[in-house]
Design an enzyme around this catalytic site. Structure first.
Site, PDB file in Angstrom:
ATOM      1  N   ASP A  42      -0.044   5.038   0.918  1.00 35.47           N
ATOM      2  CA  ASP A  42      -0.235   6.002   1.998  1.00 35.47           C
ATOM      3  C   ASP A  42      -0.310   5.287   3.346  1.00 35.47           C
ATOM      4  O   ASP A  42      -1.186   4.459   3.565  1.00 35.47           O
ATOM      5  CB  ASP A  42      -1.537   6.769   1.718  1.00 35.47           C
ATOM      6  CG  ASP A  42      -1.679   7.977   2.603  1.00 35.47           C
ATOM      7  OD1 ASP A  42      -0.662   8.417   3.164  1.00 35.47           O
ATOM      8  OD2 ASP A  42      -2.804   8.481   2.726  1.00 35.47           O
ATOM      9  N   ASP A  94       0.880  -1.161   0.000  1.00 36.14           N
ATOM     10  CA  ASP A  94       0.000   0.000   0.000  1.00 36.14           C
ATOM     11  C   ASP A  94       0.926   1.221   0.000  1.00 36.14           C
ATOM     12  O   ASP A  94       2.101   1.120   0.380  1.00 36.14           O
ATOM     13  CB  ASP A  94      -0.850  -0.062   1.282  1.00 36.14           C
ATOM     14  CG  ASP A  94      -1.670   1.177   1.495  1.00 36.14           C
ATOM     15  OD1 ASP A  94      -2.353   1.600   0.545  1.00 36.14           O
ATOM     16  OD2 ASP A  94      -1.639   1.733   2.613  1.00 36.14           O
TER      17      ASP A  94
HETATM   18  P1  B16 Z   1      -6.343  10.206  -4.275  1.00 40.17           P
HETATM   19  P2  B16 Z   1      -3.586   4.351  -0.297  1.00 40.17           P
HETATM   20  C1  B16 Z   1      -5.382   6.303  -0.427  1.00 40.17           C
HETATM   21  O1  B16 Z   1      -4.051   5.879  -0.594  1.00 40.17           O
HETATM   22  C2  B16 Z   1      -5.464   7.242   0.756  1.00 40.17           C
HETATM   23  O2  B16 Z   1      -5.134   6.550   1.959  1.00 40.17           O
HETATM   24  C3  B16 Z   1      -6.880   7.768   0.882  1.00 40.17           C
HETATM   25  O3  B16 Z   1      -6.956   8.693   1.948  1.00 40.17           O
HETATM   26  C4  B16 Z   1      -7.264   8.467  -0.439  1.00 40.17           C
HETATM   27  O4  B16 Z   1      -8.623   8.874  -0.377  1.00 40.17           O
HETATM   28  C5  B16 Z   1      -7.082   7.481  -1.594  1.00 40.17           C
HETATM   29  O5  B16 Z   1      -5.747   6.991  -1.616  1.00 40.17           O
HETATM   30  C6  B16 Z   1      -7.364   8.145  -2.923  1.00 40.17           C
HETATM   31  O6  B16 Z   1      -6.344   9.119  -3.114  1.00 40.17           O
HETATM   32  O7  B16 Z   1      -7.337  11.238  -3.911  1.00 40.17           O
HETATM   33  O8  B16 Z   1      -4.932  10.690  -4.278  1.00 40.17           O
HETATM   34  O9  B16 Z   1      -6.701   9.505  -5.566  1.00 40.17           O
HETATM   35  O10 B16 Z   1      -3.611   4.189   1.204  1.00 40.17           O
HETATM   36  O11 B16 Z   1      -4.546   3.414  -0.994  1.00 40.17           O
HETATM   37  O12 B16 Z   1      -2.200   4.333  -0.862  1.00 40.17           O
END
Ligand code: B16
Length: 219
Positions: A10, A8
Site C-alpha cells: 500500500d 511494500d
Molecule cells: P489489512 P502495507 C498496510 O499495508 C496498510 O498501509 C495499513 O493502512 C493497514 O492497516 C495494514 O496494511 C493492514 O491491512 O487491514 O488489509 O490487513 O502498507 O503494509 O502494504
C-alpha cells in the site's frame, strides 16, 4: 550487492489509502467518533488493530477486546467489498513495466506488507504474477518498524537480507528495512524526509538504480 527487491504494497505498488479511509470513516461515523485523513495517514503500514486504536483515539468510550475485534471485522468487510472492484488499471502508471524490467534483468521480487488482504489485492490487480514470494499480515505477528515481514520475505526468496533492497513509503517501513539489514529505499512520502539509503520520487527510477543483479547499485 543486491539480488532481490522487496516491496511494500500500500503506497508503493498500489494505493488503497482512500479505500481504507472510507471504510474506517464509515465505522467512526457509526460510533460517533471524529476521524480525519491525517489520522488515516498515521494508519499507513501498521496493522489493522493498531489502526483501530488510532481511529478510536478521540473516543471517550473504552471498548473491550471483543468489541474491538468486531469493529475491525466490520471495517474489513466493508474494505474487502471495495477491493472487489479493483483491477489492473488501479495499479499506478509505470509500476507494472518497471517490475517486468527488473524481473527480466534477473532480480527476485517479493512483497512485504502488513495487509492480510494482500492476496486479494495481488489477485485483483495482476501484481501477483510479478512476485516470487509474498510475506504479508497473514504470516507475521509484528508490525513495521519491526523487521519481521522483510526478513520473512527474504527467507521465502532464499536470499540473504544483506542482498535485498526494500522499498517502502512509510518511515516505519524504511526503519524496518534498515533493521532487517537491507538497503532501504524510501519512496513517495518517505522520500521527502530523506530517510532511506536511496530516496526515489518515481517508481520507474528503480530501473535506473538496479541495473544488474549482484553488482553495486547506481545511487
Ligand atoms: P489489512 P502495507 C498496510 O499495508 C496498510 O498501509 C495499513 O493502512 C493497514 O492497516 C495494514 O496494511 C493492514 O491491512 O487491514 O488489509 O490487513 O502498507 O503494509 O502494504
Amino acid at each position: 550487492m543486491i539480488k532481490a527487491i522487496i516491496f511494500d504494497l500500500d503506497g508503493v505498488l498500489i494505493s488503497t489509502d482512500e479505500l481504507h479511509y472510507r471504510a474506517w470513516k464509515a465505522l467512526a461515523d457509526r460510533l460517533g467518533v471524529p476521524f480525519d485523513r491525517a489520522q488515516n495517514d498515521r494508519c499507513r503500514g501498521i496493522s489493522r488493530m493498531d489502526s483501530l486504536e488510532i481511529v478510536l483515539g478521540r473516543s471517550p468510550v473504552k471498548y473491550t477486546l471483543r468489541e474491538k475485534e468486531a469493529f475491525t471485522a466490520e471495517k474489513n468487510e466493508n474494505y474487502r467489498s471495495m477491493l472487489a472492484s479493483l483491477t489492473e488499471s488501479d495499479v499506478p502508471e509505470g509500476v507494472l513495466p518497471t517490475l517486468a524490467l527488473l524481473k527480466k534483468r534477473g532480480y527476485s521480487l517479493a512483497l512485504a506488507s502488513a495487509s492480510k488482504n494482500a492476496p486479494l489485492i495481488l489477485e485483483r490487480t495482476g501484481l501477483g504474477a510479478y512476485l516470487d514470494a509474498v510475506a504479508d499480515g497473514n504470516c507475521v505477528t509484528r508490525s513495521k518498524p519491526d523487521p519481521e515481514v522483510f526478513l520473512v520475505a527474504a527467507e521465502k526468496l532464499g536470499i540473504a537480507p544483506g542482498e535485498c533492497a526494500a522499498v517502502d513509503d512509510a518511515l516505519a517501513g524504511v526503519e524496518a528495512a534498515r533493521a532487517a539489514g537491507m538497503l532501504a529505499v524510501g519512496y513517495g512520502d518517505s522520500t521527502a524526509s530523506g530517510a532511506g539509503d536511496i530516496n526515489l520520487e518515481r517508481f520507474s527510477q528503480l530501473a535506473e538504480v538496479f541495473t544488474v543483479p549482484g553488482e553495486p547499485v547506481k545511487s
